[in-house]
Design a protein around this motif. Structure first.
Motif, PDB file in Angstrom:
ATOM      1  N   UNK A 156       0.866  -1.369   0.027  1.00 54.91           N
ATOM      2  CA  UNK A 156       0.099   0.021   0.109  1.00 54.91           C
ATOM      3  C   UNK A 156       0.710   1.134  -0.015  1.00 54.91           C
ATOM      4  N   UNK A 157       1.983   1.376   0.828  1.00 50.97           N
ATOM      5  CA  UNK A 157       2.715   2.441   0.664  1.00 50.97           C
ATOM      6  C   UNK A 157       3.399   2.724  -0.760  1.00 50.97           C
ATOM      7  N   UNK A 158       4.140   1.595  -1.309  1.00 47.93           N
ATOM      8  CA  UNK A 158       4.600   1.770  -2.789  1.00 47.93           C
ATOM      9  C   UNK A 158       3.449   2.336  -3.526  1.00 47.93           C
ATOM     10  N   UNK A 159       2.429   1.445  -3.211  1.00 48.55           N
ATOM     11  CA  UNK A 159       1.306   1.987  -4.350  1.00 48.55           C
ATOM     12  C   UNK A 159       0.728   3.420  -4.202  1.00 48.55           C
ATOM     13  N   UNK A 160       0.675   3.687  -2.967  1.00 52.43           N
ATOM     14  CA  UNK A 160       0.034   5.040  -2.659  1.00 52.43           C
ATOM     15  C   UNK A 160       1.249   6.134  -3.339  1.00 52.43           C
TER      16      UNK A 160
ATOM     17  N   UNK B   9      -7.460  -2.827  -2.995  1.00 52.62           N
ATOM     18  CA  UNK B   9      -8.151  -3.888  -3.167  1.00 52.62           C
ATOM     19  C   UNK B   9      -7.303  -5.286  -3.703  1.00 52.62           C
ATOM     20  N   UNK B  10      -6.318  -4.893  -4.374  1.00 49.81           N
ATOM     21  CA  UNK B  10      -5.353  -5.917  -5.110  1.00 49.81           C
ATOM     22  C   UNK B  10      -4.635  -6.713  -3.835  1.00 49.81           C
ATOM     23  N   UNK B  11      -4.122  -5.834  -2.973  1.00 54.57           N
ATOM     24  CA  UNK B  11      -3.428  -6.393  -1.719  1.00 54.57           C
ATOM     25  C   UNK B  11      -4.193  -7.173  -1.137  1.00 54.57           C
ATOM     26  N   UNK B  12      -5.501  -6.687  -0.712  1.00 56.24           N
ATOM     27  CA  UNK B  12      -6.479  -7.617   0.155  1.00 56.24           C
ATOM     28  C   UNK B  12      -6.599  -9.096  -0.406  1.00 56.24           C
ATOM     29  N   UNK B  13      -7.025  -8.905  -1.597  1.00 62.96           N
ATOM     30  CA  UNK B  13      -7.137 -10.213  -2.580  1.00 62.96           C
ATOM     31  C   UNK B  13      -5.868 -10.821  -2.327  1.00 62.96           C
ATOM     32  N   UNK B  14      -4.728 -10.291  -2.681  1.00 69.18           N
ATOM     33  CA  UNK B  14      -3.443 -11.199  -2.715  1.00 69.18           C
ATOM     34  C   UNK B  14      -3.152 -11.758  -1.587  1.00 69.18           C
ATOM     35  N   UNK B  15      -3.365 -11.267  -0.308  1.00 68.81           N
ATOM     36  CA  UNK B  15      -3.102 -11.702   1.157  1.00 68.81           C
ATOM     37  C   UNK B  15      -4.254 -12.678   1.569  1.00 68.81           C
TER      38      UNK B  15
END
Length: 856
Positions: A34-38, A342-348
């Motif tokens: 999320x940090x890098x994505x933000x 959303x992508x991070x939640x799905x991945x985890x």
């Protein structure tokens, strides 16, 4: 399900340390994603804002259109802002400034500027003007002052009254475009330029196409698309490949940590699972326990990780992303990356499911009694150590031999540890090496502006076509309080004849000619049958000592001997270097590439300049090569540079093979004792606004001289560079933390799981010192082996990235990142030592009999 969840919650409470470790691994992984994505999303938005700053906010300009066509433009779809201008006149040659006087709507004036004093014009000959333009004329930004110009192709001079002061427009100021604006009355005009900014969510290409068809615009004559801005708008908000790759990679990495920790936790409670199976629980029920547990831990960790990631990005954004400048500047916006979250939640959650499946597969075939007894080694094949380990063991101490054999005995555990230690290092290499190309691109953008000072004074009078900056003015500049260094350059628009056998990259000049042909702007190179070769546009330049010293940073071969250059014909050659940008397209590059011509240090070159006056238009286009009698100047090449330092980008730009000599020698052979371009650097802490006013007064003494203060622009560039650096280090730091955490967990468990074996060794008489050395040796070995893996795979990865990331286009040669490899190796060894030290100390302090009886 309620009972199942209560059992799972009891497991989580019973194994708090392991549960917290899993939560932490998820938090760190999500925080990085999320940090890098933000920051990536914010940088994406900032790139768009910067693009607007560099290129303007309008997506298209409809040029030279009539009233009927303007009405059709007004009816276009999704128009956010429409701005209109119409040309009135321009100043005549020899006037105070080369300045355009245009009619303009308030929309146009407000796009990249704002009215800071006064009002907009209403009556005839009332104008608004930018502060920097007035400064270049040596005037104060005062209202109601009158400015008189002789206008091009108009008989009488005209006087204009300043009724409003505009803030400086970045694009025009950067390019030295001076303008004044009259009030706009559409009913009195018949030819317009319409600038259109569309809503960013709309189909910009389709809107431009529809307006053009309805109005009957000619693509070549009427339509000027802002293609780079349009592409940036279309890309803004999309989930880019880099963000996807980061999310997937970090999810896998966090999953690796979760899997190793959870496997240990499951092993610790294997007896409970055996009891549940003995009491009738099915394998699927136990699988649900695992899935519920990981899902609960993930649900707890996800919001924490998201908040930490966004907070960290905002902190970075606040301290290094926001650029404080008094001009209208760039500010990195804080944008929430919904797609990335959303992508991070799905991945985890997907990782949690996969871990549950893998762990379940490991224990589902285990009989209940074996699980209750923790008998996991039944029917397990004994792995034999390989030949290399056996051979090495013959030459080392027995304790070290035992450590080495234990390491390689559990091959899965060994691979897991090495993978953990290697992946972190490889990600550091990938991240740092990838960012290096971006840093270099940023440098090239700054170099391409040719604004290599805090202030720039420039005058475009060439070959006796106008007055230039004098030596007297240079001395005045040097005496301004706060001025540190003054660098001067004189340019002569000359040409060079080159034999065919000396030209290495004819294709580059043919490409340039083809592009110029499309714009009807002449040639960069023409064939010269008299010498069986070519004639190219280039410049003869005279630099003062300070300017010559600046060339040392771009020296390719030879040396810069200023004393020799002052007294002899020794000169420095700017040699364009080119590379294949993509198929069929060549471009110049600083710091790499191939020279366009085979000219070396020690060779002699000649340049030629027409005698007498020239026709600027035909001379610039190289359509008059047989119309002049030439003077020739011969030089011996003392050094070669690959950056056209101090160029004004109005003649040969970076495609000419420029000859650079000392200003003293240029005056000696040509009589030129004035300057076209001056860079001024100020002392630390000096008042740049005060210096700028003084420079404006001095520069205004020579008609046509433009003075520009770029202190704030340079500050902005440095802020952007700092921002990139902070983001890079932040990403690398989080990767290192996650990597270290995973390594520590795996190595510690590997040691702890052999507690009973170590108890036996202590029982048979191994000393505390030998025991400590044996364990520490294992940690060092892990560090060394993983470092070798990182080195080999990292170099292969760098080679691949160099070929695919366009490093050559940034003038970068392939360089192994030795510094990072050394730091990673040291870090791996230290982590290995630390990870073995803590469990070793616990084992050493435990009772020997209890150690032997432990099965873990």
């Amino acid at each position: 399900m309620k009972n199942d969840l209560s059992i799972v919650l009891k497991y989580i409470k019973s194994y708090k340390a392991r549960s917290l470790a899993i939560i932490l691994s998820i938090v760190l992984g999500i925080a990085l994603i999320v940090g890098v994505g933000t920051m990536s999303r914010s940088a994406q938005q900032a790139d768009l804002e910067m693009m607007k700053r560099e290129l303007g906010t309008n997506h298209v300009r409809f040029k030279d259109i009539n009233t009927k066509q303007l009405d059709i433009v007004k009816q276009g779809n999704d128009i956010k802002k429409l701005s209109i201008t119409s040309n009135y006149a321009s100043s005549d040659v020899g006037e105070q400034l080369p300045i355009n006087i245009n009619y303009a709507t308030e929309n146009y004036l407000n796009e990249n500027s704002e009215l800071i004093k006064g009002r907009y014009p209403k009556e005839n000959n009332e104008v608004v003007v930018e502060e920097w333009v007035l400064n270049s004329m040596g005037l104060k930004p005062n209202l109601n002052q009158e400015i008189t110009f002789k206008l091009y192709k108009k008989e009488k001079p005209e006087t204009f009254k300043v009724v409003g002061i505009l803030s400086d427009r970045y694009i025009e100021k950067s390019n030295g475009v001076c303008e004044m604006f009259l009030g706009f009355d559409e009913s009195k005009l018949n030819k317009f330029d319409a600038y259109v900014e569309f809503n960013e969510g709309s189909n910009i290409d389709e809107n431009i196409k529809k307006i053009s068809q309805n109005a009957g615009f000619n693509k070549k004559d009427n339509i000027r698309r802002n293609n780079m801005l349009i592409d940036s708008v279309m890309a803004n908000g999309r989930l880019d490949n880099e963000s996807k790759a980061t999310a997937i990679t970090m999810s896998c990495f966090a999953g690796l940590v979760m899997y190793s920790i959870y496997s240990i936790s499951v092993y610790q409670r294997i007896r409970e699972y055996g009891v549940l199976k003995a009491l009738g629980s099915t394998n699927f029920k136990i699988f649900k326990f695992m899935l519920y547990e990981l899902s609960i831990l993930s649900i707890v960790a996800l919001p924490v990780g998201i908040i930490i990631g966004m907070s960290g990005a905002q902190i970075l954004n606040h301290f290094v992303g926001n650029i404080s400048a008094e001009v209208q500047g760039l500010k990195t916006p804080f944008v929430i990356p919904t797609n990335i979250i959303i992508l991070s939640i799905v991945c985890i959650m997907l990782v949690a499911l996969i871990i549950s499946i893998f762990t379940f597969i490991k224990i589902r075939k285990l009989p209940p009694m074996d699980a209750i007894r923790r008998n996991l080694s039944k029917d397990k094949k004994i792995n034999k150590n390989n030949f290399i380990v056996n051979e090495i063991s013959r030459y080392i101490k027995i304790t070290k031999s035992i450590s080495m054999r234990n390491m390689f005995r559990n091959k899965k555990g060994f691979i897991m540890i090495i993978a953990s230690m290697s992946i972190g290092g490889l990600m550091v290499i990938k991240t740092s090496y990838g960012f290096s190309s971006g840093d270099r691109m940023f440098e090239l953008m700054n170099e391409g502006t040719y604004r290599n000072g805090d202030f720039v004074l420039e005058n475009y009078g060439y070959n006796n076509s106008g007055d230039l900056i004098t030596e007297e003015q240079i001395n005045e500049i040097k005496n301004i309080d706060g001025v540190d260094t003054v660098k001067t350059a004189s340019f002569l628009r000359t040409r060079m004849d080159i034999a065919k056998e000396k030209m290495i990259d004819v294709a580059y000049y043919e490409q340039e000619n083809e592009q110029n042909k499309q714009n009807d702007s002449g040639y960069e190179m023409i064939e010269n049958k008299k010498i069986d070769g070519y004639t190219i546009k280039q410049q003869l330049k005279g630099f003062n000592d300070e300017m010559l010293n600046s060339l040392n940073d771009y020296l390719v071969s030879g040396k810069i001997d200023i004393n020799k250059m002052k007294n002899t014909n020794t000169a420095i050659l700017y040699m364009p270097h080119t590379y294949d940008e993509y198929e069929g397209i060549r471009d110049t590059v600083i710091g790499g590439g191939t020279p366009v011509a085979d000219i070396k240090v020690g060779d002699t070159v000649k340049v030629k300049k027409p005698k007498g006056k020239i026709n600027n238009e035909t001379y610039l286009n190289m359509k008059d090569s047989d119309d002049y009698e030439y003077e020739y100047y011969e030089f011996k090449v003392g050094g070669i540079v690959n950056y056209s330092y101090a160029d004004d980008a109005t003649y040969s730009y970076d495609s000419g093979i420029d000859v650079i000599t000392s200003k003293d020698y240029l005056e000696k052979i040509t009589g030129v004792d004035t300057y076209n371009r001056v860079f001024v650097d100020m002392k630390d802490g000096a008042d740049h606004k005060k210096i700028n006013k003084e420079l404006g007064k001095i520069g205004s003494k020579t008609p046509g001289t433009i003075s520009t203060d770029i202190v704030e622009e340079k500050l902005m560039s440095q802020k952007m560079s700092d921002q990139r650096l902070m983001i890079n280090y932040g990403v690398v730091l989080v990767i290192f933390i996650i990597s270290a955490f995973n390594i520590f967990n795996n190595v510690s468990y590997n040691i702890t799981s052999r507690t009973s074996e170590f108890g036996i060794l202590r029982a048979v008489g191994i000393t505390s010192e030998d025991f400590k050395n044996m364990i520490m040796y294992e940690g060092v070995l892990y560090g060394i082996i993983s470092s070798i893996v990182v080195l080999v795979l990292g170099i292969l990865m760098q080679i691949r990235m160099y070929d695919t990331y366009g490093f050559e286009g940034y003038g970068m040669e392939f360089v192994i990142s030795y510094g990072y490899y050394i730091l990673i190796s040291i870090a791996n060894i230290l982590i290995g030592l630390f990870a073995t030290y803590i469990p070793a100390r616990k084992i050493k302090e435990s009772n020997i009999v209890e150690s032997i009886n432990i099965v873990e």
